[in-house]
Design a protein around this motif. Sequence first.
Motif, short mmCIF file in Angstrom:
data_model
loop_
_atom_site.label_atom_id
_atom_site.label_comp_id
_atom_site.label_asym_id
_atom_site.label_seq_id
_atom_site.Cartn_x
_atom_site.Cartn_y
_atom_site.Cartn_z
N ASP A 156 40.73 59.79 28.82
CA ASP A 156 39.71 60.73 29.25
C ASP A 156 38.56 60.85 28.25
N ARG A 157 38.73 60.19 27.10
CA ARG A 157 37.65 60.16 26.11
C ARG A 157 36.79 58.90 26.23
N GLY A 158 37.14 58.04 27.16
CA GLY A 158 36.36 56.83 27.35
C GLY A 158 37.19 55.58 27.16
N ALA A 159 36.53 54.43 27.05
CA ALA A 159 37.20 53.14 26.93
C ALA A 159 36.97 52.56 25.54
N ARG A 160 38.00 51.86 25.03
CA ARG A 160 37.86 51.15 23.76
C ARG A 160 38.59 49.83 23.87
N PRO A 161 38.13 48.79 23.16
CA PRO A 161 38.81 47.49 23.20
C PRO A 161 40.24 47.61 22.68
N LEU A 162 41.15 46.90 23.29
CA LEU A 162 42.55 46.92 22.87
C LEU A 162 42.85 45.62 22.13
N SER A 163 42.97 45.72 20.82
CA SER A 163 43.24 44.54 20.01
C SER A 163 44.73 44.35 19.82
N GLY A 164 45.12 43.10 19.58
CA GLY A 164 46.52 42.79 19.30
C GLY A 164 47.44 42.86 20.49
N ALA A 165 46.92 42.94 21.71
CA ALA A 165 47.76 43.02 22.91
C ALA A 165 48.15 41.61 23.36
N TRP A 166 49.39 41.44 23.79
CA TRP A 166 49.82 40.16 24.32
C TRP A 166 49.25 39.96 25.73
N VAL A 167 48.69 38.78 25.94
CA VAL A 167 48.14 38.41 27.24
C VAL A 167 48.81 37.11 27.66
N THR A 168 49.20 37.03 28.93
CA THR A 168 49.92 35.85 29.42
C THR A 168 49.22 35.26 30.63
N LEU A 169 49.05 33.95 30.62
CA LEU A 169 48.53 33.21 31.77
C LEU A 169 49.72 32.72 32.59
N HIS A 170 49.73 33.04 33.88
CA HIS A 170 50.84 32.68 34.77
C HIS A 170 50.39 31.67 35.81
N ARG A 171 51.37 30.90 36.28
CA ARG A 171 51.17 30.00 37.42
C ARG A 171 52.29 30.23 38.42
N VAL A 172 51.93 30.40 39.70
CA VAL A 172 52.91 30.58 40.77
C VAL A 172 52.60 29.57 41.86
N GLY A 173 53.50 28.61 42.07
CA GLY A 173 53.32 27.59 43.09
C GLY A 173 54.59 27.35 43.86
N ASN A 174 54.50 26.55 44.91
CA ASN A 174 55.69 26.22 45.70
C ASN A 174 56.63 25.31 44.92
N ASP A 175 56.11 24.56 43.96
CA ASP A 175 56.95 23.65 43.17
C ASP A 175 57.67 24.38 42.04
N ASN A 176 56.97 25.26 41.33
CA ASN A 176 57.59 26.06 40.28
C ASN A 176 56.66 27.20 39.91
N ALA A 177 57.18 28.13 39.15
CA ALA A 177 56.41 29.30 38.73
C ALA A 177 56.85 29.71 37.34
N GLY A 178 55.90 30.25 36.58
CA GLY A 178 56.24 30.71 35.24
C GLY A 178 55.02 30.85 34.37
N PRO A 179 55.20 31.32 33.15
CA PRO A 179 54.08 31.46 32.22
C PRO A 179 53.57 30.09 31.77
N VAL A 180 52.27 30.00 31.58
CA VAL A 180 51.63 28.77 31.13
C VAL A 180 51.23 28.88 29.66
N ASP A 181 50.71 30.01 29.26
CA ASP A 181 50.25 30.20 27.89
C ASP A 181 50.23 31.69 27.59
N SER A 182 50.18 32.03 26.32
CA SER A 182 50.08 33.42 25.92
C SER A 182 49.33 33.51 24.60
#
Length: 337
Positions: A28-54
Amino acid sequence: MGRAQAARGAVGPAGVHEVRGAISHVTDRGARPLSGAWVTLHRVGNDNAGPVDSARTGENGRYDFRYRVIGDTSALYFVSSRFAGIAYFTPPLKERVVTGAAADLIVYDTTSAPFPIHVRGRHFVVMAPDSGRSRRVVEVFELSNDTSVTRVAGARERPTFETVLPDGASDLRAGDGEVTGDALAFAAGRVRVLAPIPPGIKQFSFNYRLAATRDAIAVPSVTPVAVLEVLVEDVNGRASGAGLRETEATTVNGRRFRRFLAQDSPGAAVVLVTAPTISAPSSRNTRIALIVTAVGATLLLGLATGQLRRRPAIARARRATSDEPEALERELAALDK
């Protein structure tokens, strides 16, 4: 990063793709950048699914991934991050280079303390009876959290949202939307949402059966509704109460529905739906019912636009990071196009 290296080593027909975004923590005080947070790139397909990178976000809350599209060409790629126990997702990454709102994530603090969740839209579809002498009813809700915190369920007895079912409802099923079936509880004549509700709009749906009689169906409402829509598949059908007024009928796949609308419907109201004709078209299934729901939900979204503009800036910021709600039975996306 073995998975990421393997993915990047394969040459795909679409070449190298890239996503560059940032994570912001909103209070409620506004927005600030969130540093040090884990971010994950995912792939979901008919052949397989899972994380690609983080990776972790930098001091400015920013992240970036480069990857190649491999295998199933219809596979979806998206980015996620967790904050205060809640997972947040970007829309599917559709372009070769994705930046800006489509790549940004906004995260919030959480609370199980009760505060109002507003119903911006409720859509109610009454189908004609089928050969089993019962009718399928489909409901779609659009819920709005107008605060700066994500509401989570305290327990099954304290859900994030709940609504009342008509008497005699049976064969209850969760529908597609932003709340999965395992986050819906059906008990004691109520539907309880156990999923977190972040600031902004969240859509969910469910369906059930009612006996096909000539008696009126009483649909209770426990909270005010900004836009209420009722579709009745019966030439003699009607809906009344809660300020409903009949508008122009709509036709889907050759099937005609009488349409009733209300705005700013009060809480504790009861909608009465009569559908006296006990007959059925030759081809009937629940899938078609959900197609009709998708049509109505699209119309309801348009009608609710004016109401949604009343939300705080925080809720609007959350909405800007979201793609269209996942299509009900996947038909909504096609209809939108």
